[in-house]
Design an enzyme around this catalytic site. Structure first.
Site, PDB file in Angstrom:
ATOM      1  N   CYS A 120      11.151 -18.154 -45.532  1.00 33.16           N
ATOM      2  CA  CYS A 120      12.164 -18.453 -44.502  1.00 33.16           C
ATOM      3  C   CYS A 120      13.408 -17.573 -44.618  1.00 33.16           C
ATOM      4  O   CYS A 120      14.095 -17.340 -43.632  1.00 33.16           O
ATOM      5  CB  CYS A 120      12.572 -19.910 -44.583  1.00 33.16           C
ATOM      6  SG  CYS A 120      11.171 -21.012 -44.432  1.00 33.16           S
ATOM      7  N   HIS A 269      18.744 -20.666 -39.817  1.00 38.58           N
ATOM      8  CA  HIS A 269      17.282 -20.719 -39.877  1.00 38.58           C
ATOM      9  C   HIS A 269      16.807 -21.983 -39.164  1.00 38.58           C
ATOM     10  O   HIS A 269      17.434 -23.044 -39.272  1.00 38.58           O
ATOM     11  CB  HIS A 269      16.821 -20.720 -41.333  1.00 38.58           C
ATOM     12  CG  HIS A 269      15.358 -20.967 -41.483  1.00 38.58           C
ATOM     13  ND1 HIS A 269      14.417 -20.222 -40.819  1.00 38.58           N
ATOM     14  CD2 HIS A 269      14.676 -21.898 -42.199  1.00 38.58           C
ATOM     15  CE1 HIS A 269      13.217 -20.676 -41.132  1.00 38.58           C
ATOM     16  NE2 HIS A 269      13.344 -21.695 -41.954  1.00 38.58           N
ATOM     17  N   ASN A 299       9.113 -23.940 -36.345  1.00 39.73           N
ATOM     18  CA  ASN A 299       9.633 -23.084 -37.411  1.00 39.73           C
ATOM     19  C   ASN A 299       8.801 -21.799 -37.461  1.00 39.73           C
ATOM     20  O   ASN A 299       7.627 -21.832 -37.834  1.00 39.73           O
ATOM     21  CB  ASN A 299       9.543 -23.851 -38.742  1.00 39.73           C
ATOM     22  CG  ASN A 299      10.124 -23.081 -39.915  1.00 39.73           C
ATOM     23  OD1 ASN A 299      10.443 -21.901 -39.796  1.00 39.73           O
ATOM     24  ND2 ASN A 299      10.244 -23.741 -41.051  1.00 39.73           N
TER      25      ASN A 299
END
Ligand code: ACO
Length: 342
Positions: A120, A269, A299
């Site tokens: 990530c 994020h 995501n």
């Protein structure tokens, strides 16, 4: 010394929209739209078709970023490719992208292509590295890409629902370029805490074993379910994400001598809308300074921030002169922060 700024942005998501209801209707998962939306903010995600890998999505994002920078692929001095879902164990997706960009034939430049394995936070690791490469004079233009094809490796069954409902496919790209102007990346910092390596992981194999996978007499390898699919302790991830992202932001403000109020746009994020809302509340960040895409894409891991950049620029939310804060946290644990004058 030159400054390093983002001269172009681009994003790409595959066309197939998979709504939360599709997870029930098409994949037969025992879940529901309300459960997923309430805990994550996700309404839908995109899935790439079979035959498409992260370097294909990255190609589209990279082409858009080059066009927005007014550059040709041959102007790039280096490719940094952040992904946790590379096509293969090796070689990495970066070399595949280099070839697809036409940098390996004819009057090719054969530029370096490096993969970044920081999940990530991979894009921010790439942004920091590209900034240093540009400032050092090693390169004039670095292509930084974050791209993921998660859909191939999600356990799309009720057993896998806790992870499978969170992720989607997509790509984002930026060009980090040298400039004499007083703008660009003012600060970047990355961190890691390997004590939590098992909290969010997808192991697939273990090279400490001999051989690294169990190979049957028929020559086929057998992989245990807990090795194939991503494993996650969601609550631990949530707690650490909030803590690290708040701390990273405070540290970035202190290091650059600014206040949170001085920041015009926050690019967080996109792991979970609740994580981001919690951080915004703790840090007193007003909603109008945040942009999201988790509701539409889920995501997309390394792609979330460059996709946000591309969309925010396209929509006029991100304009020259703005002060921008980027922050990410994820598997490893790893995290990254950047402050930019756009
Ligand atoms: N639909 C319906 N029920 C579900 C689903 C689903 N999609 N997923 C899990 N459940 C069930 C579980 O099976 C469990 O049932 P049980 O009590 O009968 O065993 C119940 O819901 C509660 O499960 P928890 O995992 O405890 O649910 P929680 O409230 O913690 O929410 C979530 C899970 C949303 C993943 C949350 O922990 C979270 O958001 N954590 C952050 C993790 C994250 O965002 N990871 C993304 C990758 S990391 C990154 O990018 C930072």
């Amino acid at each position: 010394m030159k400054n390093a700024y983002i001269s172009g942005t681009g994003g790409y998501v595959p066309p197939q929209v998979v709504t939360n209801q599709d997870l029930v209707d098409v994949y037969g998962i025992d879940t529901d739209d309300e459960w997923i939306q309430k805990r994550t903010g996700i309404k839908a995600r995109r899935f790439a078709p079979e035959g498409i890998g992260p370097s294909d999505l990255a190609l589209e994002a990279a082409k858009a970023a080059l066009e927005s920078a007014g550059l040709q692929a041959t102007d790039i001095g280096m490719i940094l490719f952040a992904t946790l879902s590379p096509e293969h164990a090796f070689p990495g997706s970066g070399v595949l992208l280099a070839e697809k960009l036409g940098l390996c034939d004819g009057k090719a430049t054969f530029v370096g292509a490096m993969d970044i394995r920081n999940q990530c936070s991979g894009f921010l690791y790439g942004l920091g590295t590209a900034t240093s490469m540009v400032k050092s004079g090693a390169c004039n233009h670095v292509l930084v890409v974050g791209a993921e094809v998660h859909s191939a490796a999600l356990d799309l069954s009720t057993e896998g629902r806790a992870v499978a409902s969170l992720f989607g496919d997509g790509a984002g790209a930026v060009i980090v370029s040298a400039t004499d102007e007083d703008r660009g990346v003012r600060y970047w910092k990355c961190g890691a805490d390997g004590r939590f390596a098992d909290v969010l992981c997808q192991k697939v194999w273990d090279t400490r074993k001999r051989p690294f996978m169990d190979v049957g007499e028929d020559g086929y390898a057998r992989v245990a379910p807990e090795m194939i699919w991503a494993q996650m302790d969601g609550r631990q991830v949530f707690r650490h994400a909030v803590e690290r992202m708040c701390l990273g932001l405070m540290e970035a403000c202190a290091a650059t001598d600014i206040l949170g109020d001085d920041i015009d746009l926050f690019l967080f994020h996109q792991a979970n809308m609740r994580i981001n809302q919690y951080i915004a509340k703790q840090m007193a960040i007003p909603e109008e300074k945040l942009v999201h895409n988790i509701d539409r894409y889920g995501n997309t891991t390394a792609a979330t921030i460059p996709l946000l950049m591309a969309e925010a620029e396209r929509d006029g939310r991100l304009k020259p002169g703005m002060k921008v804060a980027c922050i990410a946290f994820g598997s490893g644990f790893t995290w990254g922060t950047a402050i930019l004058d756009w």
